[in-house]
Design a protein around this motif. Structure first.
Motif, PDB file in Angstrom:
ATOM      1  N   ASP A 123       0.800  -1.221   0.000  1.00 13.86           N
ATOM      2  CA  ASP A 123       0.000   0.000   0.000  1.00 13.86           C
ATOM      3  C   ASP A 123       0.834   1.274   0.000  1.00 13.86           C
ATOM      4  O   ASP A 123       0.280   2.368  -0.016  1.00 13.86           O
ATOM      5  CB  ASP A 123      -0.906   0.036   1.242  1.00 13.86           C
ATOM      6  CG  ASP A 123      -1.773  -1.201   1.374  1.00 13.86           C
ATOM      7  OD1 ASP A 123      -2.321  -1.642   0.359  1.00 13.86           O
ATOM      8  OD2 ASP A 123      -1.880  -1.727   2.501  1.00 13.86           O
ATOM      9  N   VAL A 124       2.149   1.135   0.067  1.00  8.96           N
ATOM     10  CA  VAL A 124       3.023   2.290   0.272  1.00  8.96           C
ATOM     11  C   VAL A 124       4.107   2.355  -0.796  1.00  8.96           C
ATOM     12  O   VAL A 124       4.685   1.344  -1.162  1.00  8.96           O
ATOM     13  CB  VAL A 124       3.706   2.221   1.664  1.00  8.96           C
ATOM     14  CG1 VAL A 124       4.544   3.470   1.925  1.00  8.96           C
ATOM     15  CG2 VAL A 124       2.674   2.041   2.759  1.00  8.96           C
ATOM     16  N   SER A 125       4.352   3.566  -1.294  1.00  8.44           N
ATOM     17  CA  SER A 125       5.505   3.776  -2.176  1.00  8.44           C
ATOM     18  C   SER A 125       6.198   5.056  -1.735  1.00  8.44           C
ATOM     19  O   SER A 125       5.565   5.968  -1.192  1.00  8.44           O
ATOM     20  CB  SER A 125       5.094   3.859  -3.649  1.00  8.44           C
ATOM     21  OG  SER A 125       4.569   5.126  -3.950  1.00  8.44           O
ATOM     22  N   GLU A 163       4.710   8.022  -3.975  1.00  4.48           N
ATOM     23  CA  GLU A 163       3.273   8.333  -3.926  1.00  4.48           C
ATOM     24  C   GLU A 163       2.691   8.255  -2.526  1.00  4.48           C
ATOM     25  O   GLU A 163       1.519   8.556  -2.324  1.00  4.48           O
ATOM     26  CB  GLU A 163       2.498   7.395  -4.861  1.00  4.48           C
ATOM     27  CG  GLU A 163       2.903   7.514  -6.320  1.00  4.48           C
ATOM     28  CD  GLU A 163       2.739   8.926  -6.868  1.00  4.48           C
ATOM     29  OE1 GLU A 163       1.760   9.618  -6.518  1.00  4.48           O
ATOM     30  OE2 GLU A 163       3.608   9.350  -7.649  1.00  4.48           O
ATOM     31  N   ILE A 210       1.019   6.717   0.795  1.00  3.57           N
ATOM     32  CA  ILE A 210       0.111   5.616   1.122  1.00  3.57           C
ATOM     33  C   ILE A 210      -1.130   5.687   0.251  1.00  3.57           C
ATOM     34  O   ILE A 210      -1.767   6.730   0.151  1.00  3.57           O
ATOM     35  CB  ILE A 210      -0.263   5.666   2.615  1.00  3.57           C
ATOM     36  CG1 ILE A 210       1.012   5.460   3.442  1.00  3.57           C
ATOM     37  CG2 ILE A 210      -1.293   4.603   2.957  1.00  3.57           C
ATOM     38  CD1 ILE A 210       0.933   5.955   4.830  1.00  3.57           C
ATOM     39  N   GLN A 211      -1.444   4.583  -0.374  1.00  4.17           N
ATOM     40  CA  GLN A 211      -2.647   4.475  -1.206  1.00  4.17           C
ATOM     41  C   GLN A 211      -3.758   3.910  -0.322  1.00  4.17           C
ATOM     42  O   GLN A 211      -3.926   2.695  -0.220  1.00  4.17           O
ATOM     43  CB  GLN A 211      -2.384   3.559  -2.414  1.00  4.17           C
ATOM     44  CG  GLN A 211      -1.205   3.983  -3.269  1.00  4.17           C
ATOM     45  CD  GLN A 211      -1.327   5.406  -3.777  1.00  4.17           C
ATOM     46  OE1 GLN A 211      -2.351   5.774  -4.342  1.00  4.17           O
ATOM     47  NE2 GLN A 211      -0.299   6.205  -3.573  1.00  4.17           N
ATOM     48  N   TRP A 212      -4.496   4.791   0.330  1.00  3.73           N
ATOM     49  CA  TRP A 212      -5.495   4.354   1.306  1.00  3.73           C
ATOM     50  C   TRP A 212      -6.575   3.483   0.683  1.00  3.73           C
ATOM     51  O   TRP A 212      -7.117   2.592   1.347  1.00  3.73           O
ATOM     52  CB  TRP A 212      -6.118   5.569   1.997  1.00  3.73           C
ATOM     53  CG  TRP A 212      -5.130   6.273   2.867  1.00  3.73           C
ATOM     54  CD1 TRP A 212      -4.500   7.458   2.619  1.00  3.73           C
ATOM     55  CD2 TRP A 212      -4.605   5.823   4.120  1.00  3.73           C
ATOM     56  NE1 TRP A 212      -3.622   7.769   3.634  1.00  3.73           N
ATOM     57  CE2 TRP A 212      -3.670   6.783   4.574  1.00  3.73           C
ATOM     58  CE3 TRP A 212      -4.843   4.686   4.912  1.00  3.73           C
ATOM     59  CZ2 TRP A 212      -2.979   6.639   5.771  1.00  3.73           C
ATOM     60  CZ3 TRP A 212      -4.145   4.559   6.113  1.00  3.73           C
ATOM     61  CH2 TRP A 212      -3.236   5.524   6.521  1.00  3.73           C
ATOM     62  N   SER A 213      -6.894   3.710  -0.577  1.00  2.00           N
ATOM     63  CA  SER A 213      -7.946   2.918  -1.224  1.00  2.00           C
ATOM     64  C   SER A 213      -7.561   1.441  -1.329  1.00  2.00           C
ATOM     65  O   SER A 213      -8.431   0.573  -1.409  1.00  2.00           O
ATOM     66  CB  SER A 213      -8.249   3.471  -2.620  1.00  2.00           C
ATOM     67  OG  SER A 213      -7.079   3.430  -3.416  1.00  2.00           O
ATOM     68  N   GLY A 214      -6.269   1.150  -1.304  1.00  3.24           N
ATOM     69  CA  GLY A 214      -5.824  -0.245  -1.399  1.00  3.24           C
ATOM     70  C   GLY A 214      -5.663  -0.929  -0.053  1.00  3.24           C
ATOM     71  O   GLY A 214      -5.477  -2.145   0.014  1.00  3.24           O
ATOM     72  N   CYS A 215      -5.749  -0.164   1.031  1.00  5.92           N
ATOM     73  CA  CYS A 215      -5.561  -0.748   2.367  1.00  5.92           C
ATOM     74  C   CYS A 215      -6.747  -1.649   2.722  1.00  5.92           C
ATOM     75  O   CYS A 215      -7.896  -1.284   2.515  1.00  5.92           O
ATOM     76  CB  CYS A 215      -5.419   0.339   3.423  1.00  5.92           C
ATOM     77  SG  CYS A 215      -3.903   1.291   3.284  1.00  5.92           S
ATOM     78  N   GLN A 242      -4.890  12.636   4.581  1.00  2.54           N
ATOM     79  CA  GLN A 242      -5.729  11.712   3.811  1.00  2.54           C
ATOM     80  C   GLN A 242      -6.259  10.599   4.706  1.00  2.54           C
ATOM     81  O   GLN A 242      -7.321  10.049   4.451  1.00  2.54           O
ATOM     82  CB  GLN A 242      -4.941  11.098   2.652  1.00  2.54           C
ATOM     83  CG  GLN A 242      -4.716  12.037   1.498  1.00  2.54           C
ATOM     84  CD  GLN A 242      -3.940  11.342   0.392  1.00  2.54           C
ATOM     85  OE1 GLN A 242      -2.920  10.720   0.625  1.00  2.54           O
ATOM     86  NE2 GLN A 242      -4.439  11.444  -0.808  1.00  2.54           N
ATOM     87  N   ARG A 244       6.267  13.694 -12.101  1.00  5.44           N
ATOM     88  CA  ARG A 244       4.927  13.278 -12.558  1.00  5.44           C
ATOM     89  C   ARG A 244       4.656  13.784 -13.973  1.00  5.44           C
ATOM     90  O   ARG A 244       4.117  13.057 -14.810  1.00  5.44           O
ATOM     91  CB  ARG A 244       3.852  13.805 -11.604  1.00  5.44           C
ATOM     92  CG  ARG A 244       3.789  13.060 -10.304  1.00  5.44           C
ATOM     93  CD  ARG A 244       2.557  13.481  -9.495  1.00  5.44           C
ATOM     94  NE  ARG A 244       2.653  12.973  -8.144  1.00  5.44           N
ATOM     95  CZ  ARG A 244       2.980  13.701  -7.086  1.00  5.44           C
ATOM     96  NH1 ARG A 244       3.192  14.994  -7.198  1.00  5.44           N
ATOM     97  NH2 ARG A 244       3.060  13.158  -5.888  1.00  5.44           N
TER      98      ARG A 244
END
Length: 196
Positions: free
Chosen positions: A34-36, A39, A41-46, A82, A169
């Motif tokens: 979930d972390v890069s 970018e 933390i991608q909360w939608s993927g947690c 977020q 980006r």
């Protein structure tokens, strides 16, 4: 200066066994996937889960920093607002250290930036253990060398880092657009739309 002088370092939540999905709990576990570094933390993927360990959870909050304790790259990522927008409570998986600044003169975003820079990354690499899966001990994280310039300089560095990320980006988007254009041209040629 060492990291432990300006921050507390604790381990992620000690799940017993694999982290299993459990919908409707309102609790998510932030895992390596979930972390890069770039970018965050991608909360939608947690994944929502149930806390299976005996320890009281150390809920993540904005300003906390996750440092990957395992793997070939011990990147750091900032917990931002977020998390609050996601409307859930979150814990870090045991593969992370949670770093919390304990001084007002150290901006968490600056600390993340510094931890991701080559001097710190080299230090982690030199002190990692294990042959197949590398990992760093908590004492290694605690003793990481940190430079703390005045707040104004930290803010300047943060601004520079944000500008560089934005440029990256844009460059990636331009490359992606160029690749799509070339693919489209090749398809048109193959479909004989160009009348060659």
């Amino acid at each position: 200066m060492q990291l432990k002088q300006i921050a507390t370092i604790s381990a992620g939540y000690p799940f017993r066994g694999k982290i299993l999905e459990s919908a409707g709990t309102g609790v998510v576990a932030v895992q390596m996937k979930d972390v890069s570094e770039r970018e965050g933390i991608q909360w939608s993927g947690c994944m929502e889960t149930e806390l299976t360990g005996k320890r009281e959870p150390d809920w993540l909050k904005p300003g906390d920093i996750l440092v990957a304790a395992r793997g070939g790259h011990n990147y750091a990522a900032l917990i931002t607002d977020q998390l609050l927008q996601a409307g859930t409570r979150a814990v870090a998986a045991p593969q992370f250290f949670i770093v919390r600044s304990k001084q007002d003169n150290v901006l968490p975003e600056y600390l993340v930036w510094f931890l991701n820079q080559q001097p710190c990354q080299r230090y982690f690499e030199q002190n990692a253990e294990g042959s197949l899966t590398k990992s760093i001990r908590r004492t290694v994280a605690e003793e990481a060398p940190i430079a703390v310039p005045p707040l104004a300089k930290q803010q300047t560095i943060i601004g520079l880092a944000r500008a560089v990320r934005q440029e990256q980006r844009i460059a990636e988007q331009l490359i992606s657009n160029g690749e799509r254009l070339q693919s489209s041209i090749a398809k048109d040629l193959l479909d004989n739309k160009e009348g060659y």
